[in-house]
Design an enzyme around this catalytic site. Structure first.
Site, PDB file in Angstrom:
ATOM      1  N   GLU A  68     -23.117  34.934  -4.395  1.00 29.16           N
ATOM      2  CA  GLU A  68     -22.474  35.799  -4.124  1.00 29.16           C
ATOM      3  C   GLU A  68     -23.229  36.761  -3.103  1.00 29.16           C
ATOM      4  O   GLU A  68     -23.080  37.268  -2.116  1.00 29.16           O
ATOM      5  CB  GLU A  68     -21.896  36.836  -5.033  1.00 29.16           C
ATOM      6  CG  GLU A  68     -20.882  36.145  -5.894  1.00 29.16           C
ATOM      7  CD  GLU A  68     -21.366  35.341  -7.106  1.00 29.16           C
ATOM      8  OE1 GLU A  68     -22.610  34.746  -7.113  1.00 29.16           O
ATOM      9  OE2 GLU A  68     -20.857  35.017  -8.025  1.00 29.16           O
ATOM     10  N   GLY A  98     -32.512  40.859 -15.692  1.00 33.42           N
ATOM     11  CA  GLY A  98     -31.335  41.352 -14.932  1.00 33.42           C
ATOM     12  C   GLY A  98     -30.731  42.434 -15.520  1.00 33.42           C
ATOM     13  O   GLY A  98     -30.799  43.348 -14.990  1.00 33.42           O
ATOM     14  N   ARG A  99     -29.975  42.188 -16.750  1.00 31.70           N
ATOM     15  CA  ARG A  99     -29.340  43.396 -17.246  1.00 31.70           C
ATOM     16  C   ARG A  99     -30.178  44.540 -17.801  1.00 31.70           C
ATOM     17  O   ARG A  99     -29.655  45.462 -18.357  1.00 31.70           O
ATOM     18  CB  ARG A  99     -28.295  42.755 -18.030  1.00 31.70           C
ATOM     19  CG  ARG A  99     -28.849  42.108 -19.058  1.00 31.70           C
ATOM     20  CD  ARG A  99     -27.967  41.368 -19.785  1.00 31.70           C
ATOM     21  NE  ARG A  99     -28.402  40.075 -20.561  1.00 31.70           N
ATOM     22  CZ  ARG A  99     -28.620  38.863 -20.412  1.00 31.70           C
ATOM     23  NH1 ARG A  99     -28.381  38.478 -18.979  1.00 31.70           N
ATOM     24  NH2 ARG A  99     -29.077  38.059 -21.114  1.00 31.70           N
ATOM     25  N   HIS A 139      -3.573  57.408 -21.304  1.00 32.60           N
ATOM     26  CA  HIS A 139      -2.433  57.204 -20.582  1.00 32.60           C
ATOM     27  C   HIS A 139      -2.458  55.691 -20.155  1.00 32.60           C
ATOM     28  O   HIS A 139      -1.809  55.499 -19.371  1.00 32.60           O
ATOM     29  CB  HIS A 139      -2.185  58.063 -19.349  1.00 32.60           C
ATOM     30  CG  HIS A 139      -2.248  59.646 -19.593  1.00 32.60           C
ATOM     31  ND1 HIS A 139      -1.216  60.396 -19.925  1.00 32.60           N
ATOM     32  CD2 HIS A 139      -3.524  60.259 -19.890  1.00 32.60           C
ATOM     33  CE1 HIS A 139      -1.696  61.528 -20.502  1.00 32.60           C
ATOM     34  NE2 HIS A 139      -3.150  61.538 -20.160  1.00 32.60           N
TER      35      HIS A 139
HETATM   36  O1  F6P Z   1     -24.637  36.763 -14.512  1.00 31.92           O
HETATM   37  C1  F6P Z   1     -25.685  35.682 -14.383  1.00 31.92           C
HETATM   38  C2  F6P Z   1     -26.681  36.483 -13.770  1.00 31.92           C
HETATM   39  O2  F6P Z   1     -27.886  35.674 -13.760  1.00 31.92           O
HETATM   40  C3  F6P Z   1     -27.023  37.519 -14.298  1.00 31.92           C
HETATM   41  O3  F6P Z   1     -27.834  37.636 -15.460  1.00 31.92           O
HETATM   42  C4  F6P Z   1     -27.753  38.470 -13.314  1.00 31.92           C
HETATM   43  O4  F6P Z   1     -28.035  39.815 -13.284  1.00 31.92           O
HETATM   44  C5  F6P Z   1     -26.839  38.118 -12.124  1.00 31.92           C
HETATM   45  O5  F6P Z   1     -26.568  36.902 -12.531  1.00 31.92           O
HETATM   46  C6  F6P Z   1     -27.414  38.226 -10.723  1.00 31.92           C
HETATM   47  O6  F6P Z   1     -28.795  37.406 -10.704  1.00 31.92           O
HETATM   48  P1  F6P Z   1     -29.841  37.670  -9.429  1.00 31.92           P
HETATM   49  O7  F6P Z   1     -30.331  39.114  -9.809  1.00 31.92           O
HETATM   50  O8  F6P Z   1     -30.782  36.662  -9.779  1.00 31.92           O
HETATM   51  O9  F6P Z   1     -29.084  37.725  -8.107  1.00 31.92           O
END
Ligand code: F6P
Length: 534
Positions: A211, A268-269, A385
């Site tokens: 993406e 990442g999170r 609501h």
């Molecule tokens: O959802 C899968 C994942 O690997 C997450 O853990 C991560 O935050 C996200 O995709 C984006 O990954 P990146 O920062 O490598 O683009």
């Protein structure tokens, strides 16, 4: 040993039989000091868990469970930079990213704090240059808009925090977040932007996420087509990368001195505190960003030092385990009574469900009990609501986390008092219900909730709040015996999508199950992208 086989777990299971039959009305009636006993005031916040369906024995047994799982030991190993992320053989040192650096933190024998502080200084330098107008685009104009391109942990944290701290953002620097592969995310954003004054931040820990790279390529093409002969300067001045994979970012065309790197031992999170926070720091300024870090660090100190009965993240974790594993509540509703925190549930969905949505231990053994809840929610008072009807009369056991602030971040007269009255009223109605003569109007109550009150939504208090939830998730993982830092479950979908893509791009035949094949055929016959005729 599987946690469900411990004495502590079995004692809680026996105890649950008693508590399950009790109503919150009775628990409050028999102890007029219940609120005092079941609330925690610390570090400028109040955590009221008296509306949870538990009693003193429950809390004692939950403390025994935390000891049986050696939560303290697990957390200390995480803070010390040990390899707590076993499947990826990494540490998990998001706490280092917000450390003020007074203590060294070692990874593989190397003190990582000097690099972290240097990285923070570089963020400050860049933010100051952009926010002051000193940083110029290819045509010599200052930057007026920032677009962060990223997804998951490379989007949800900074997006949530930028919205949360809207009252602190730069008056003439707009920050946009684009994450979705759907062009409906990037296209409308580009349509309103001036290529001469737009800075793109490509945020991706791996710099391989489909993406983010798709959006980044389209944004790059857009900028280069607008910049014409000044394309090289446009790339140098208006494209920066935030990543743990410099090689891939350089391959994409990000200039070496336009990279803001973080290490692979930042999940990442859990990465808001690193250079992933760059769009947020551009929005609110580095002083406010460092206040966010300070708030999180103060929660770190609290988490490591407070005794169990006064430890906010540990109480949140244990109450969650009690609700999920012993009362059978598979959901958790997040209810911030704050429009500025409207993205908090989205952020906590990844933090909680991508961390703990697992059923195997790192050794591949079944955990044997439920783990992460199905987490969802929305900003109050809107949610009253939308889905509160189900909470009041749906018959489901669904705990809620209410979050509210004593002072409004947008002080318009006649609003905040009503908002707070609604927040407290909803928690009261869920807990105690009513005894209306008309069954259709009767609310049974006994729906558990916690309420977290803070003085005001500031960078510091937001840091405290997020860090509390991070530690809650990690403490729960320690008890369930799972790894909260990997996410192998997301790989299959990516692989299958790559296999199907040629069917969309080139109408190629792909062998797949009958349903996917049928769906594919319909789309190929009806889509604009199809080569077939209508
Ligand atoms: O959802 C899968 C994942 O690997 C997450 O853990 C991560 O935050 C996200 O995709 C984006 O990954 P990146 O920062 O490598 O683009």
């Amino acid at each position: 040993m599987m946690i469900a086989n411990t004495r502590a777990w079995q004692a809680l299971a026996e105890h649950a039989e008693t508590i399950r039959a009790r109503h919150l009305r009775d628990l409050f009636a028999e102890d007029h000091q219940r609120f005092v006993r079941c609330s925690l005031a610390t570090d400028g916040l109040l955590f009221d868990y008296s509306k949870q369906r538990l009693d003193a024995t429950t809390l004692k047994l939950l403390g025994d469970l935390a000891d049986a799982a050696d939560v303290r030991g697990w957390i200390e190993r995480m803070f010390r930079g040990e390899t707590v992320n076993r499947s990826e053989n990494r540490a998990a040192l998001h706490v280092a990213m917000r450390s003020s650096g007074t203590e060294p933190i070692f990874v593989d024998g190397h003190d990582v704090m000097p690099d972290i502080l240097a990285g923070r200084a570089r963020m400050r330098q860049f933010c100051d240059a952009v926010r002051s107008g000193e940083w110029r685009g290819y045509s010599g104009e200052p930057i007026r808009a920032v677009v962060n391109i990223g997804i998951g942990g490379s989007d949800l944290g900074p997006r949530m925090a930028t919205t949360a701290l809207g009252a602190y953002t730069h008056p003439s620097l707009q920050v946009f977040y684009v994450s979705n592969l759907d062009a409906a995310d990037l296209a409308p954003t580009l349509e309103i932007l001036d290529p001469r004054t737009t800075l793109f931040i490509i945020t991706s820990k791996t710099f391989t996420t489909q993406e983010s790279l798709t959006n980044a390529r389209t944004a790059r093409d857009w900028l280069l087509s607008e910049a014409g002969d000044a394309g090289d300067r446009a790339m140098a001045q208006q494209f920066v990368g935030v990543t743990a994979n410099a090689a891939e970012a350089l391959r994409f065309g990000i200039a070496p001195d336009r990279l803001f790197e973080f290490r692979d031992w930042v999940g990442g999170r859990f990465s808001l505190w690193s250079a992933v926070g760059l769009p947020l720091a551009l929005a609110i300024g580095m002083n406010a960003f460092e206040q966010l870090l300070a708030g999180a660090e103060s929660m770190d100190r609290h988490f490591r030092s407070a005794p169990a009965e006064r430890n906010l993240p540990l109480l949140m974790a244990l109450i969650g385990i009690w609700n999920i594993n012993f009362l059978g509540a598979w959901n958790l509703s997040i209810s911030p009574y704050s429009q500025s925190l409207r993205y908090l549930p989205d952020y906590l969905q990844q933090l909680d469900m991508e961390s703990n949505g697992k059923s195997l231990t790192p050794a591949g053994q079944p955990v044997g009990v439920h783990t992460a809840p199905v987490l969802w929610g929305g900003a109050g008072s809107n949610t009253q609501h939308a889905y509160f009807q189900l909470l009041h009369q749906g018959g489901w056991l669904i705990p809620s986390d209410f979050i509210a602030f004593a002072e409004s971040d947008y002080p318009l007269a006649g609003h905040h008092e009503k908002l707070l009255a609604n927040c407290l009223a909803q928690a009261e109605a869920l807990a105690f219900g009513n005894d209306h003569a008309d069954p259709l109007r009767a609310c049974p109550g006994n729906q558990p909730s916690s309420t977290l009150l803070l003085r005001q939504l500031t960078p510091f208090t937001l840091g405290q709040l997020i860090a509390a939830y991070e530690h809650k998730v990690c403490a729960q993982a320690a008890i369930w015996g799972i790894n909260p830092f990997d996410q192998w479950g997301v790989e299959l979908g990516k692989k299958l999508a790559a296999r199907l893509l040629p069917a969309f791009e080139g109408n190629e035949a792909v062998s797949t199950d009958a349903s996917t094949a049928g769906l594919l055929a319909w789309l190929q016959a009806h889509g604009k992208t199809s080569k077939g005729t209508e």
